[in-house]
Design an enzyme around this catalytic site. Sequence first.
Site, PDB file in Angstrom:
ATOM      1  N   LYS A 191     -16.476  13.554  -7.058  1.00 21.52           N
ATOM      2  CA  LYS A 191     -15.632  12.568  -7.746  1.00 21.52           C
ATOM      3  C   LYS A 191     -15.570  11.269  -6.938  1.00 21.52           C
ATOM      4  O   LYS A 191     -15.943  11.258  -5.761  1.00 21.52           O
ATOM      5  CB  LYS A 191     -14.234  13.145  -7.932  1.00 21.52           C
ATOM      6  CG  LYS A 191     -13.565  13.508  -6.619  1.00 21.52           C
ATOM      7  CD  LYS A 191     -12.422  14.486  -6.799  1.00 21.52           C
ATOM      8  CE  LYS A 191     -11.764  14.728  -5.449  1.00 21.52           C
ATOM      9  NZ  LYS A 191     -10.816  15.827  -5.475  1.00 21.52           N
ATOM     10  N   ARG A 195       1.773  19.503  -8.889  1.00 20.85           N
ATOM     11  CA  ARG A 195       1.034  18.346  -9.371  1.00 20.85           C
ATOM     12  C   ARG A 195       0.462  18.791 -10.704  1.00 20.85           C
ATOM     13  O   ARG A 195       1.182  18.872 -11.674  1.00 20.85           O
ATOM     14  CB  ARG A 195      -0.017  17.911  -8.329  1.00 20.85           C
ATOM     15  CG  ARG A 195      -0.490  16.491  -8.523  1.00 20.85           C
ATOM     16  CD  ARG A 195      -1.486  16.056  -7.463  1.00 20.85           C
ATOM     17  NE  ARG A 195      -2.644  16.935  -7.385  1.00 20.85           N
ATOM     18  CZ  ARG A 195      -3.698  16.724  -6.594  1.00 20.85           C
ATOM     19  NH1 ARG A 195      -3.723  15.667  -5.804  1.00 20.85           N
ATOM     20  NH2 ARG A 195      -4.712  17.551  -6.578  1.00 20.85           N
ATOM     21  N   TYR A 207      -5.776 -15.245  10.610  1.00 23.86           N
ATOM     22  CA  TYR A 207      -4.642 -15.471   9.713  1.00 23.86           C
ATOM     23  C   TYR A 207      -3.331 -15.020  10.351  1.00 23.86           C
ATOM     24  O   TYR A 207      -3.252 -13.942  10.938  1.00 23.86           O
ATOM     25  CB  TYR A 207      -4.825 -14.691   8.414  1.00 23.86           C
ATOM     26  CG  TYR A 207      -5.815 -15.317   7.460  1.00 23.86           C
ATOM     27  CD1 TYR A 207      -5.625 -16.596   6.969  1.00 23.86           C
ATOM     28  CD2 TYR A 207      -6.922 -14.605   7.043  1.00 23.86           C
ATOM     29  CE1 TYR A 207      -6.534 -17.164   6.076  1.00 23.86           C
ATOM     30  CE2 TYR A 207      -7.833 -15.153   6.146  1.00 23.86           C
ATOM     31  CZ  TYR A 207      -7.630 -16.436   5.670  1.00 23.86           C
ATOM     32  OH  TYR A 207      -8.520 -16.990   4.801  1.00 23.86           O
ATOM     33  N   MET A 216     -11.239 -11.414   4.136  1.00 25.41           N
ATOM     34  CA  MET A 216     -12.017 -10.861   3.022  1.00 25.41           C
ATOM     35  C   MET A 216     -13.480 -10.623   3.406  1.00 25.41           C
ATOM     36  O   MET A 216     -14.082  -9.617   3.045  1.00 25.41           O
ATOM     37  CB  MET A 216     -11.941 -11.808   1.814  1.00 25.41           C
ATOM     38  CG  MET A 216     -12.559 -11.223   0.560  1.00 25.41           C
ATOM     39  SD  MET A 216     -12.516 -12.364  -0.823  1.00 25.41           S
ATOM     40  CE  MET A 216     -10.779 -12.403  -1.224  1.00 25.41           C
TER      41      MET A 216
HETATM   42  C1  PLP Z   1     -11.021  16.682  -4.521  1.00 21.53           C
HETATM   43  C2  PLP Z   1     -10.731  18.107  -4.794  1.00 21.53           C
HETATM   44  C3  PLP Z   1     -11.157  19.096  -3.894  1.00 21.53           C
HETATM   45  C4  PLP Z   1     -11.824  18.795  -2.577  1.00 21.53           C
HETATM   46  O1  PLP Z   1     -10.855  18.544  -1.578  1.00 21.53           O
HETATM   47  P1  PLP Z   1     -11.312  18.199  -0.075  1.00 21.53           P
HETATM   48  O2  PLP Z   1     -10.039  18.124   0.670  1.00 21.53           O
HETATM   49  O3  PLP Z   1     -12.000  16.878  -0.142  1.00 21.53           O
HETATM   50  O4  PLP Z   1     -12.209  19.295   0.349  1.00 21.53           O
HETATM   51  C5  PLP Z   1     -10.960  20.410  -4.276  1.00 21.53           C
HETATM   52  N1  PLP Z   1     -10.341  20.727  -5.450  1.00 21.53           N
HETATM   53  C6  PLP Z   1      -9.900  19.787  -6.297  1.00 21.53           C
HETATM   54  C7  PLP Z   1      -9.224  20.197  -7.560  1.00 21.53           C
HETATM   55  C8  PLP Z   1     -10.072  18.459  -6.003  1.00 21.53           C
HETATM   56  O5  PLP Z   1      -9.619  17.527  -6.847  1.00 21.53           O
END
Ligand code: PLP
Length: 362
Positions: free
Chosen positions: A34, A130, A254, A307
């Site tokens: 992802k 969650r 800055y 930037m």
């Molecule tokens: C992103 C994700 C993982 C992976 O987690 P890591 O800490 O990066 O290994 C596993 N399960 C779900 C549902 C996730 O969204």
Amino acid sequence: MRGTRLELRSDSLRHNARRARQLSGGASVFAMVKANGYGHGLVFVAQSLIEDVDGFGVAVLEEAKALRAAGIGAPIMLLEGVFDADELITAAALGCELIVHSEWQLELLESTPLAERVSVWLKLDTGMHRLGLPLAELDAVVSRLQCCPAVSLVGMASHFACADMLGDSMSEAQLQKVRYAAARYEVPYSAANSAAIFRYPHSVGRRVRPGIMLYGSSPFADRSAASLGLQVTQRLSAKIIAINQVPSGDAVGYGGDWRAQRDSRIAVVAIGYGDGYPRHAPSGTALAVKNVDGAWRSATLAGRVSMDMITIDVTDLPLTQVGDEVELWGDQVSVDDVAQSCGTISYELFCRLTGRPEREFL
Ligand SMILES: *Cc1c(COP(=O)(O)O)cnc(C)c1O
């Protein structure tokens, strides 16, 4: 050429995936890709890992479409399921496995006629609060899923809230709940992220979901990635484009945030938050400079991140000159250390890289 580069390493991704497999005792390994493969490039990561993993996990359907468009035929798990009926139809057509985490998704499955069968993992809220359905609704939800003609319930999924934390007292209870649900319906379960793969070998179930470990970063604040047997998968570097003599007492950048405590040499490096280097990196954040003699030397950030540029203190590195390479993270400087300095985690640094650094896929 500006020389701001992101080097991405296929071999190291593969090494880390094999490490995940080695630790997972026969469970199938789904690589979490992802957020553009944690910033490494979705298709690059998937193509790199195609022989080392059993499938991929994505957060949104667009990512699944991109994988299929690139010719990736491996199983894909949609980690948040689908968001509407059109997505459901497309996901089924692409052969994606769905998470079902909420009542409204169940209703979508009940009300949308599908041409293909879809495999569903039921996501349970085992304590993180969650995503996921409460265990109390398990029986009702399963019987409704069983009434959907195109749906196969293939497993129970859950996610650990604290598997990376010292003194974690939560994962065990979460694991027991997802195991109970899986046993009740004689289906597999999937719960383990990277932290759990290392820490809770008994939690691997039928399918593990490693993310950050594949990208060469430690899931634990107190353990280095190298000590976990992981290899660096990305290296962010840039070039020095100017060097200034700054008299003691003068401020740099800055807001004049950094003030020279002695007569100083300050190098300007062609990278900034427009490239994804974190703006909130404080003065003192580690980086490394490669001098003309070929040796890497440590230096630190001095003043606010702009930037397109940063300023670094090279007073103690007399060989430093315009054109020298600076590593922001990678082999010399651990991304986990940079993240710690910035009060964040490597995940965020990876995801926030912009398209601007030139990619070099190795
Ligand atoms: C992103 C994700 C993982 C992976 O987690 P890591 O800490 O990066 O290994 C596993 N399960 C779900 C549902 C996730 O969204």
